[in-house]
Design a protein around this motif. Structure first.
Motif, PDB file in Angstrom:
ATOM      1  N   TYR A 173       0.830  -1.190   0.000  1.00 56.09           N
ATOM      2  CA  TYR A 173       0.000   0.000   0.000  1.00 56.09           C
ATOM      3  C   TYR A 173       0.871   1.248   0.000  1.00 56.09           C
ATOM      4  O   TYR A 173       2.017   1.242   0.452  1.00 56.09           O
ATOM      5  N   THR A 175       0.321   5.391   0.942  1.00 58.01           N
ATOM      6  CA  THR A 175      -0.607   6.345   1.518  1.00 58.01           C
ATOM      7  C   THR A 175       0.147   7.597   1.952  1.00 58.01           C
ATOM      8  O   THR A 175       1.378   7.662   1.862  1.00 58.01           O
ATOM      9  N   ASN A 196      -3.843   8.679   6.114  1.00 60.92           N
ATOM     10  CA  ASN A 196      -4.233   7.679   5.113  1.00 60.92           C
ATOM     11  C   ASN A 196      -5.079   8.307   4.006  1.00 60.92           C
ATOM     12  O   ASN A 196      -6.144   7.805   3.636  1.00 60.92           O
ATOM     13  N   ASP A 199      -4.948   5.946   0.403  1.00 58.70           N
ATOM     14  CA  ASP A 199      -5.385   4.546   0.352  1.00 58.70           C
ATOM     15  C   ASP A 199      -6.253   4.256   1.558  1.00 58.70           C
ATOM     16  O   ASP A 199      -5.757   3.956   2.643  1.00 58.70           O
ATOM     17  N   HIS A 202      -7.317   0.234   4.032  1.00 58.75           N
ATOM     18  CA  HIS A 202      -6.338  -0.764   3.641  1.00 58.75           C
ATOM     19  C   HIS A 202      -5.954  -1.600   4.852  1.00 58.75           C
ATOM     20  O   HIS A 202      -6.070  -1.167   5.990  1.00 58.75           O
ATOM     21  N   GLU A 204      -3.186  -3.686   7.152  1.00 57.77           N
ATOM     22  CA  GLU A 204      -1.773  -3.575   7.489  1.00 57.77           C
ATOM     23  C   GLU A 204      -1.232  -4.795   8.216  1.00 57.77           C
ATOM     24  O   GLU A 204      -0.020  -4.920   8.383  1.00 57.77           O
ATOM     25  N   GLN A 217      -9.541  -2.964   8.686  1.00 61.51           N
ATOM     26  CA  GLN A 217      -9.153  -2.068   7.615  1.00 61.51           C
ATOM     27  C   GLN A 217      -8.849  -0.681   8.209  1.00 61.51           C
ATOM     28  O   GLN A 217      -9.665  -0.118   8.926  1.00 61.51           O
TER      29      GLN A 217
END
Length: 230
Positions: A173, A175, A196, A199, A202, A204, A217
């Motif tokens: 990702y 961001t 963020n 993105d 997302h 992690e 998320q």
């Protein structure tokens, strides 16, 4: 530790195909030895002039007697596991940091990290670092722009890239965070931060059978902060 020698921990539920609600129990064992690490590091830093600074660090780690888990034998009605020294291996990588002073009011900095894990586990081991070698991002990059707007305002942009973690199903990702700060008087700062921004949402990290955590998320967020120093 005492936990690895004398413990009895209910560490969550086993995933399918085990029946729902089946607990996993982890026992300590007297034969567990301390983990061993030999770490080699080499670094250099330089400031060629007042506008450029960089720092490079290399490392190579050798691990022995890493603690893992294995099923107890003979297998009881309720699945149980025990600590044991079931893993060894190497890790190596580097970190690079660079800072550039573009103008009196504008600074750029960047950070890059590369990590490679090569761990071998006993065939009986479960939930080991060898399984999770792909749970450590191989490449990470962070870029930061810091801009002083006048004498009492700041504007920062912080972009970061994190590589994929294939063994736990987390994709890469990219961001960015942003921060705007204002100091109306000495000792007081008001700031607005967005997180963020590129993105959202997302993932992690992933779930763990032995800790019971559940992945979520990571969402886009905004918050304000007041700092008052007396």
């Amino acid at each position: 530790t005492r936990a690895e020698h004398n413990s009895q921990l209910v560490i969550g539920e086993l995933p399918p195909p085990a029946p729902a609600g089946t607990p996993a129990v982890l026992f300590g064992r007297r034969g567990v030895d301390s983990e061993e690490l030999i770490a080699y590091e080499l670094g250099i830093r330089q400031q060629p002039n007042e506008n450029i600074y960089w720092d490079l660090a290399l490392f190579y780690n050798v691990y022995e007697n890493l603690v893992a888990f294995r099923p107890t034998m003979p297998a009881p009605a309720i699945p149980t596991f025990e600590f044991f020294n079931g893993e060894s291996g190497d890790a190596y990588g580097l970190e690079l940091y660079v800072q550039l002073v573009m103008t009196d009011s504008w600074r750029l900095s960047s950070w890059y990290s590369f990590v490679r894990l090569d761990l071998d586990a006993d065939p009986r081991a479960v939930a080991t670092g060898a399984v999770n070698s792909g749970a450590t991002p191989r490449n990470q990059v962070r870029l930061t722009s810091s801009w002083d707007i006048g004498c009492n305002k700041e504007f920062d942009l912080m972009a970061r890239y994190v590589d994929s973690m294939p063994s736990i199903g987390v994709p890469s990702y990219l961001t960015m965070d942003a921060r705007l700060a204002w100091r109306p008087r000495c000792g007081m700062e008001l700031s607005l931060v967005g997180q963020n921004l590129l993105d959202s949402p997302h993932q992690e990290y992933s779930t763990s059978v032995f800790s019971g955590d559940v992945p979520t998320q990571v969402q886009r967020g905004v918050y304000g902060m007041l700092v008052w120093e007396r």
